[in-house]
Design a protein around this motif. Structure first.
Motif, PDB file in Angstrom:
ATOM      1  N   ILE A  98       0.854  -1.183   0.000  1.00  0.00           N
ATOM      2  CA  ILE A  98       0.000   0.000   0.000  1.00  0.00           C
ATOM      3  C   ILE A  98       0.891   1.234   0.000  1.00  0.00           C
ATOM      4  N   PRO A  99       0.897   1.979  -1.123  1.00  0.00           N
ATOM      5  CA  PRO A  99       1.691   3.207  -1.156  1.00  0.00           C
ATOM      6  C   PRO A  99       1.244   4.148  -0.041  1.00  0.00           C
ATOM      7  N   TRP A 100       2.101   4.991   0.404  1.00  0.00           N
ATOM      8  CA  TRP A 100       1.900   5.937   1.505  1.00  0.00           C
ATOM      9  C   TRP A 100       1.821   5.229   2.859  1.00  0.00           C
ATOM     10  N   ARG A 101       1.806   3.905   2.875  1.00  0.00           N
ATOM     11  CA  ARG A 101       1.944   3.175   4.136  1.00  0.00           C
ATOM     12  C   ARG A 101       3.292   2.457   4.126  1.00  0.00           C
ATOM     13  N   ASP A 102       3.570   1.740   3.029  1.00  0.00           N
ATOM     14  CA  ASP A 102       4.790   0.946   2.929  1.00  0.00           C
ATOM     15  C   ASP A 102       5.956   1.712   2.306  1.00  0.00           C
ATOM     16  N   TYR A 103       5.656   2.744   1.552  1.00  0.00           N
ATOM     17  CA  TYR A 103       6.697   3.561   0.925  1.00  0.00           C
ATOM     18  C   TYR A 103       6.148   4.979   0.828  1.00  0.00           C
ATOM     19  N   ALA A 104       6.727   5.883   1.568  1.00  0.00           N
ATOM     20  CA  ALA A 104       6.143   7.217   1.741  1.00  0.00           C
ATOM     21  C   ALA A 104       6.356   8.156   0.554  1.00  0.00           C
ATOM     22  N   HIS A 105       7.283   7.852  -0.342  1.00  0.00           N
ATOM     23  CA  HIS A 105       7.589   8.765  -1.442  1.00  0.00           C
ATOM     24  C   HIS A 105       6.711   8.471  -2.655  1.00  0.00           C
ATOM     25  N   GLU A 106       6.439   9.514  -3.412  1.00  0.00           N
ATOM     26  CA  GLU A 106       5.640   9.382  -4.623  1.00  0.00           C
ATOM     27  C   GLU A 106       6.590   9.294  -5.810  1.00  0.00           C
ATOM     28  N   ASP A 107       7.049   8.089  -6.111  1.00  0.00           N
ATOM     29  CA  ASP A 107       8.041   7.882  -7.158  1.00  0.00           C
ATOM     30  C   ASP A 107       7.488   6.897  -8.186  1.00  0.00           C
ATOM     31  N   HIS A 108       7.362   7.349  -9.434  1.00  0.00           N
ATOM     32  CA  HIS A 108       6.799   6.497 -10.481  1.00  0.00           C
ATOM     33  C   HIS A 108       7.688   5.300 -10.799  1.00  0.00           C
ATOM     34  N   TYR A 109       8.997   5.472 -10.717  1.00  0.00           N
ATOM     35  CA  TYR A 109       9.903   4.368 -11.013  1.00  0.00           C
ATOM     36  C   TYR A 109       9.769   3.241 -10.002  1.00  0.00           C
ATOM     37  N   VAL A 110       9.652   3.595  -8.751  1.00  0.00           N
ATOM     38  CA  VAL A 110       9.488   2.591  -7.698  1.00  0.00           C
ATOM     39  C   VAL A 110       8.149   1.888  -7.854  1.00  0.00           C
ATOM     40  N   SER A 111       7.093   2.647  -8.116  1.00  0.00           N
ATOM     41  CA  SER A 111       5.770   2.048  -8.323  1.00  0.00           C
ATOM     42  C   SER A 111       5.785   1.083  -9.498  1.00  0.00           C
ATOM     43  N   ALA A 112       6.384   1.498 -10.598  1.00  0.00           N
ATOM     44  CA  ALA A 112       6.435   0.646 -11.788  1.00  0.00           C
ATOM     45  C   ALA A 112       7.197  -0.649 -11.509  1.00  0.00           C
ATOM     46  N   ASP A 113       8.318  -0.549 -10.821  1.00  0.00           N
ATOM     47  CA  ASP A 113       9.095  -1.739 -10.491  1.00  0.00           C
ATOM     48  C   ASP A 113       8.311  -2.685  -9.578  1.00  0.00           C
ATOM     49  N   LEU A 114       7.651  -2.139  -8.589  1.00  0.00           N
ATOM     50  CA  LEU A 114       6.862  -2.965  -7.681  1.00  0.00           C
ATOM     51  C   LEU A 114       5.711  -3.654  -8.409  1.00  0.00           C
ATOM     52  N   ILE A 115       4.996  -2.917  -9.237  1.00  0.00           N
ATOM     53  CA  ILE A 115       3.861  -3.494  -9.969  1.00  0.00           C
ATOM     54  C   ILE A 115       4.322  -4.606 -10.894  1.00  0.00           C
ATOM     55  N   GLU A 116       5.423  -4.378 -11.592  1.00  0.00           N
ATOM     56  CA  GLU A 116       5.886  -5.353 -12.581  1.00  0.00           C
ATOM     57  C   GLU A 116       6.603  -6.554 -11.978  1.00  0.00           C
ATOM     58  N   ASN A 117       7.449  -6.316 -10.984  1.00  0.00           N
ATOM     59  CA  ASN A 117       8.341  -7.378 -10.517  1.00  0.00           C
ATOM     60  C   ASN A 117       8.043  -7.949  -9.138  1.00  0.00           C
ATOM     61  N   LYS A 118       7.348  -7.226  -8.299  1.00  0.00           N
ATOM     62  CA  LYS A 118       7.187  -7.667  -6.915  1.00  0.00           C
ATOM     63  C   LYS A 118       5.765  -8.049  -6.528  1.00  0.00           C
ATOM     64  N   CYS A 119       4.786  -7.692  -7.347  1.00  0.00           N
ATOM     65  CA  CYS A 119       3.381  -7.932  -6.986  1.00  0.00           C
ATOM     66  C   CYS A 119       2.701  -8.822  -8.020  1.00  0.00           C
ATOM     67  N   GLN A 120       1.939  -9.748  -7.529  1.00  0.00           N
ATOM     68  CA  GLN A 120       1.234 -10.678  -8.403  1.00  0.00           C
ATOM     69  C   GLN A 120       0.063  -9.997  -9.113  1.00  0.00           C
ATOM     70  N   LYS A 121      -0.687  -9.171  -8.405  1.00  0.00           N
ATOM     71  CA  LYS A 121      -1.866  -8.510  -8.956  1.00  0.00           C
ATOM     72  C   LYS A 121      -1.917  -7.063  -8.496  1.00  0.00           C
ATOM     73  N   CYS A 122      -2.892  -6.323  -9.036  1.00  0.00           N
ATOM     74  CA  CYS A 122      -3.141  -4.946  -8.612  1.00  0.00           C
ATOM     75  C   CYS A 122      -4.607  -4.807  -8.233  1.00  0.00           C
ATOM     76  N   ILE A 123      -4.844  -4.274  -7.052  1.00  0.00           N
ATOM     77  CA  ILE A 123      -6.200  -3.933  -6.631  1.00  0.00           C
ATOM     78  C   ILE A 123      -6.360  -2.446  -6.898  1.00  0.00           C
TER      79      ILE A 123
END
Length: 173
Positions: free
Chosen positions: A40-65
């Motif tokens: 959950i962004p803003w809980r697990d990672y406080a910064h608003e960074d598109h690169y980090v979000s993209a990496d997490l969505i693609e490589n670290k998370c099975q699905k997106c809610i």
């Protein structure tokens, strides 16, 4: 960390009722009997960074809610995360993205053909969390491979390709 460290990346606008719903969802889905790991962004990672979000969505998370409401369009980060998640596998979109509607709102165009879970419907609330969890247990690649292995074997199919000639008799009176 390895691939799929999290079961889902939560895409939402952290304003008003959206944030309250995400907190409720986290408390229910991360506890027994579901035991999911949500990023959950803003809980697990406080910064608003598109690169980090993209990496997490693609490589670290099975699905997106994706938590949809009237507030959703007000967040550029949430819109970017949704567009990135849907661009990864357009053909497999219904398996990767799980949209949840908090209220009757406009569905983003990229999710128009994806089934949504309607949290705003009071009559379906008793089994809402079970339905959300079920979205994590069906339609995975392993399930599809297993179904193909147990399915029909092509040599078992027999086609009758013999030509049959039918004579039609016409009677003129």
């Amino acid at each position: 960390m390895t691939v799929n460290d999290f079961d889902a990346f939560v895409v939402y606008n952290p304003v008003g009722t959206d944030l309250e719903f995400v907190k409720l969802m986290a408390s229910v889905m991360e506890a027994p009997p579901y035991n999911l790991k949500l990023f959950i962004p803003w809980r697990d990672y406080a910064h608003e960074d598109h690169y980090v979000s993209a990496d997490l969505i693609e490589n670290k998370c099975q699905k997106c809610i994706v938590v949809l409401s009237d507030n959703f369009a007000g967040s550029q980060s949430a819109e970017f995360q949704l567009k990135y998640a849907t661009s990864l596998s357009p053909a497999n979109l219904h398996n990767r993205v799980i949209p949840i509607c908090l209220d009757r709102c406009k569905i983003p165009e990229v999710l128009r053909y994806v089934c949504t879970l309607q949290y705003y419907k009071e009559d379906t609330r008793p089994w809402f969390w079970k339905r959300l969890y079920k979205a994590f247990t069906i339609n995975t690649g392993a399930d599809l491979t297993q179904n193909l292995k147990e399915g029909v074997n092509l040599p078992d199919i027999v086609l009758d390709t013999s030509a049959r000639i039918f004579k039609l008799q016409w009677t003129l009176t």
